[in-house]
Design a protein around this motif. Structure first.
Motif, PDB file in Angstrom:
ATOM      1  N   LEU A   1       0.820  -1.220   0.000  1.00  0.00           N
ATOM      2  CA  LEU A   1       0.000   0.000   0.000  1.00  0.00           C
ATOM      3  C   LEU A   1       0.849   1.263   0.000  1.00  0.00           C
ATOM      4  O   LEU A   1       0.327   2.368  -0.147  1.00  0.00           O
ATOM      5  CB  LEU A   1      -0.906   0.039   1.233  1.00  0.00           C
TER       6      LEU A   1
ATOM      7  N   THR B   1       0.483   4.718  -2.112  1.00  0.00           N
ATOM      8  CA  THR B   1      -0.859   4.798  -2.708  1.00  0.00           C
ATOM      9  C   THR B   1      -1.759   5.676  -1.828  1.00  0.00           C
ATOM     10  O   THR B   1      -1.450   5.915  -0.652  1.00  0.00           O
ATOM     11  CB  THR B   1      -1.522   3.400  -2.800  1.00  0.00           C
ATOM     12  N   ALA B   2      -2.889   6.123  -2.410  1.00  0.00           N
ATOM     13  CA  ALA B   2      -3.853   6.907  -1.619  1.00  0.00           C
ATOM     14  C   ALA B   2      -4.396   6.042  -0.475  1.00  0.00           C
ATOM     15  O   ALA B   2      -4.617   6.527   0.639  1.00  0.00           O
ATOM     16  CB  ALA B   2      -4.986   7.382  -2.521  1.00  0.00           C
ATOM     17  N   ALA B   3      -4.604   4.752  -0.744  1.00  0.00           N
ATOM     18  CA  ALA B   3      -5.111   3.853   0.300  1.00  0.00           C
ATOM     19  C   ALA B   3      -4.096   3.765   1.447  1.00  0.00           C
ATOM     20  O   ALA B   3      -4.457   3.738   2.624  1.00  0.00           O
ATOM     21  CB  ALA B   3      -5.385   2.471  -0.279  1.00  0.00           C
TER      22      ALA B   3
ATOM     23  N   GLU C   1      -1.984   6.126   2.280  1.00  0.00           N
ATOM     24  CA  GLU C   1      -2.024   7.394   3.038  1.00  0.00           C
ATOM     25  C   GLU C   1      -3.145   7.380   4.061  1.00  0.00           C
ATOM     26  O   GLU C   1      -2.983   7.845   5.191  1.00  0.00           O
ATOM     27  CB  GLU C   1      -2.242   8.570   2.073  1.00  0.00           C
TER      28      GLU C   1
ATOM     29  N   PHE D   1     -12.269  -0.292  -0.299  1.00  0.00           N
ATOM     30  CA  PHE D   1     -11.143   0.125   0.549  1.00  0.00           C
ATOM     31  C   PHE D   1     -10.809  -1.002   1.538  1.00  0.00           C
ATOM     32  O   PHE D   1      -9.643  -1.374   1.707  1.00  0.00           O
ATOM     33  CB  PHE D   1     -11.508   1.420   1.289  1.00  0.00           C
TER      34      PHE D   1
ATOM     35  N   VAL E   1      -5.942  -3.720  -4.650  1.00  0.00           N
ATOM     36  CA  VAL E   1      -5.256  -2.516  -4.147  1.00  0.00           C
ATOM     37  C   VAL E   1      -5.589  -1.320  -5.043  1.00  0.00           C
ATOM     38  O   VAL E   1      -5.843  -0.213  -4.550  1.00  0.00           O
ATOM     39  CB  VAL E   1      -3.734  -2.738  -4.067  1.00  0.00           C
ATOM     40  N   ALA E   2      -5.659  -1.549  -6.365  1.00  0.00           N
ATOM     41  CA  ALA E   2      -5.977  -0.449  -7.292  1.00  0.00           C
ATOM     42  C   ALA E   2      -7.386   0.076  -7.009  1.00  0.00           C
ATOM     43  O   ALA E   2      -7.615   1.296  -6.979  1.00  0.00           O
ATOM     44  CB  ALA E   2      -5.853  -0.932  -8.736  1.00  0.00           C
TER      45      ALA E   2
ATOM     46  N   ASP F   1      -7.420   2.075  -3.875  1.00  0.00           N
ATOM     47  CA  ASP F   1      -6.778   3.358  -4.094  1.00  0.00           C
ATOM     48  C   ASP F   1      -7.792   4.387  -4.609  1.00  0.00           C
ATOM     49  O   ASP F   1      -7.912   5.491  -4.083  1.00  0.00           O
ATOM     50  CB  ASP F   1      -5.678   3.131  -5.136  1.00  0.00           C
ATOM     51  N   ASP F   2      -8.543   3.983  -5.652  1.00  0.00           N
ATOM     52  CA  ASP F   2      -9.578   4.880  -6.201  1.00  0.00           C
ATOM     53  C   ASP F   2     -10.628   5.179  -5.129  1.00  0.00           C
ATOM     54  O   ASP F   2     -11.081   6.315  -4.985  1.00  0.00           O
ATOM     55  CB  ASP F   2     -10.276   4.228  -7.406  1.00  0.00           C
TER      56      ASP F   2
ATOM     57  N   ALA G   1      -9.360   7.667  -2.578  1.00  0.00           N
ATOM     58  CA  ALA G   1      -9.340   9.033  -3.114  1.00  0.00           C
ATOM     59  C   ALA G   1     -10.748   9.624  -3.097  1.00  0.00           C
ATOM     60  O   ALA G   1     -10.953  10.774  -2.677  1.00  0.00           O
ATOM     61  CB  ALA G   1      -8.759   9.015  -4.523  1.00  0.00           C
TER      62      ALA G   1
END
Ligand code: HEM
Length: 363
Positions: free
Chosen positions: A68, A71-73, A75, A158, A171-172, A175-176, A179
């Motif tokens: 992770l 990535t935004a996830a 964070e 998430f 994970v992708a 991430d979206d 965000a």
């Protein structure tokens, strides 16, 4: 029936309780070489582990899981009180606990009832278990109707993407989702830590409350409880709450959690080395006589019941009362409509998870 081989297999075993009892009696804290983990199973060992300052919720060398990082996830992960210790946790936990107390039980019951009315007609039972608590939380958090389904989906993505062993695709998606959910928080004027822990209200609700909902339904359906306690639970909202609380203690939807030693330490006289991990078996502690009299006995009428199922120490769950109210309200609503037996089919096993015990129902 073969007993489980270890405390992870126990989570999904049809009857893990004799195994847990033998652990408590024979080796309440021991190193399981097969798992590569210490296993704490008695109330004393579980309590000591959850309160030890050098036992952390994350491996000190890897505060954010490798997959992770960047990535935004990741964070968001780094800002969750559930995943942090020390100063950051101490600074932010009070606000999270306070945020959870802002809703009255009546607010929670209304959100749970509306979410049940919306979801039960359109979801099969196993999907319902996880989505119901997330949508109830989304309603409490004031997510507008037109964003509700997307928000629940993002919370689900998430959660799946930050789970250990999640693949690249998961994970992708996480991430979206992270965000999008952080943008929601920003639009509400929240600071990053507040926005991240707003997501946690939905994420933490999902598996744990889904498991509780399923286990209570199972207990009501089997009605194997003595003296018609299933019927007694239908008498009032308070009676159903008592029933839900006893299922939580007795069946423990979150069977275990983990801690990681930041330095070498001694726990109940045993030497735990820096870097080693401990599987903290909450479900077993709940059946310890040191916690409650006649712990193996299901009794919704027990006085001053104690449970470790919502954790203990600095990381104690701030959502316990909310979760109990969501489950009690939702099941009462389904039972009042006469749809309970039709909706919850036979239990065919448990989801293959290493920590949460979530029944799977035939449809
Ligand atoms: C509305 C539902 C729920 C919400 C919003 C919620 C929220 C949270 C949050 C934010 C934390 C992190 C606290 C911290 O680390 O300081 C937490 C921890 C925890 N929750 Fe919940 N929770 C919910 C339902 C449940 C249920 C149903 C259970 C199980 C019966 C549960 C068991 C736990 C446990 C065991 C921990 C501590 C984990 C540890 O110390 O390692 N939660 N919860």
């Amino acid at each position: 029936m073969q007993p489980p081989r270890n405390a992870i297999e126990a989570v999904t075993h049809p009857d893990p309780w004799p195994f847990y009892r033998s652990l408590r009696q024979e080796r309440p804290l021991f190193f399981d070489a097969g798992l590569g983990l210490w296993v704490a199973s008695s109330h004393a060992a579980v309590s000591a582990a959850l309160n030890h300052p050098a036992l952390r919720v994350r491996p000190p060398a890897e505060p954010v899981p490798m997959g992770l990082q960047g990535t935004a996830a990741g964070e968001v992960f780094a800002l969750l009180v559930r995943m942090t210790d020390g100063e950051f946790h101490a600074a932010h936990k009070p606000a999270v606990a306070q945020a959870a107390r802002r809703w009255t039980l009546a607010d929670v019951a209304r959100a749970a009832e509306d979410a049940t009315d919306d979801l039960q007609p359109r979801l099969e039972v196993n999907d319902f278990l996880g989505v119901l608590p997330v949508q109830a939380m989304a309603r409490l958090l004031g997510v507008p109707e037109e964003l509700r389904d997307d928000t629940c989906r993002w919370a689900l993505q998430f959660t799946q993407g930050i789970a250990p062993g999640a693949g690249t695709q998961a994970v992708a998606l996480a991430d979206d989702a992270a965000a999008a959910l952080m943008a929601q928080g920003r639009a509400l004027g929240l600071q990053p830590a507040q926005a991240a822990n707003r997501i946690a209200f939905m994420q933490q609700a999902m598996d744990a409350t889904g498991g509780l909902l399923g286990l209570v339904a199972l207990q009501l359906a089997q009605d194997q409880v003595p003296e018609g306690q299933g019927a007694a639970a239908d008498a009032s909202q308070e009676a159903m709450r008592r029933f839900v609380r006893e299922v939580e203690r007795w069946a423990a939807p979150i069977q275990n959690t983990r801690r990681f030693a930041a330095e070498s330490l001694t726990l109940l006289g045993q030497p735990v080395e820096a870097g080693q991990a401990i599987l903290v078996v909450l479900a077993s502690a709940n059946r310890d006589e040191a916690l409650n009299p006649r712990p193996e006995h299901f009794d919704m009428h027990r006085a001053q019941s104690r449970s470790m199922g919502f954790g203990a120490g600095p990381h104690t769950c701030p959502g316990a009362a909310i979760a109990i109210e969501i489950v009690a309200t939702s099941l009462r609503s389904i039972r009042a409509k006469g749809q309970f037996d039709h909706y919850f089919g036979a239990c065919t096993g448990f989801r293959p998870l290493p920590n949460a015990r979530i029944p799977v129902f035939s449809q």
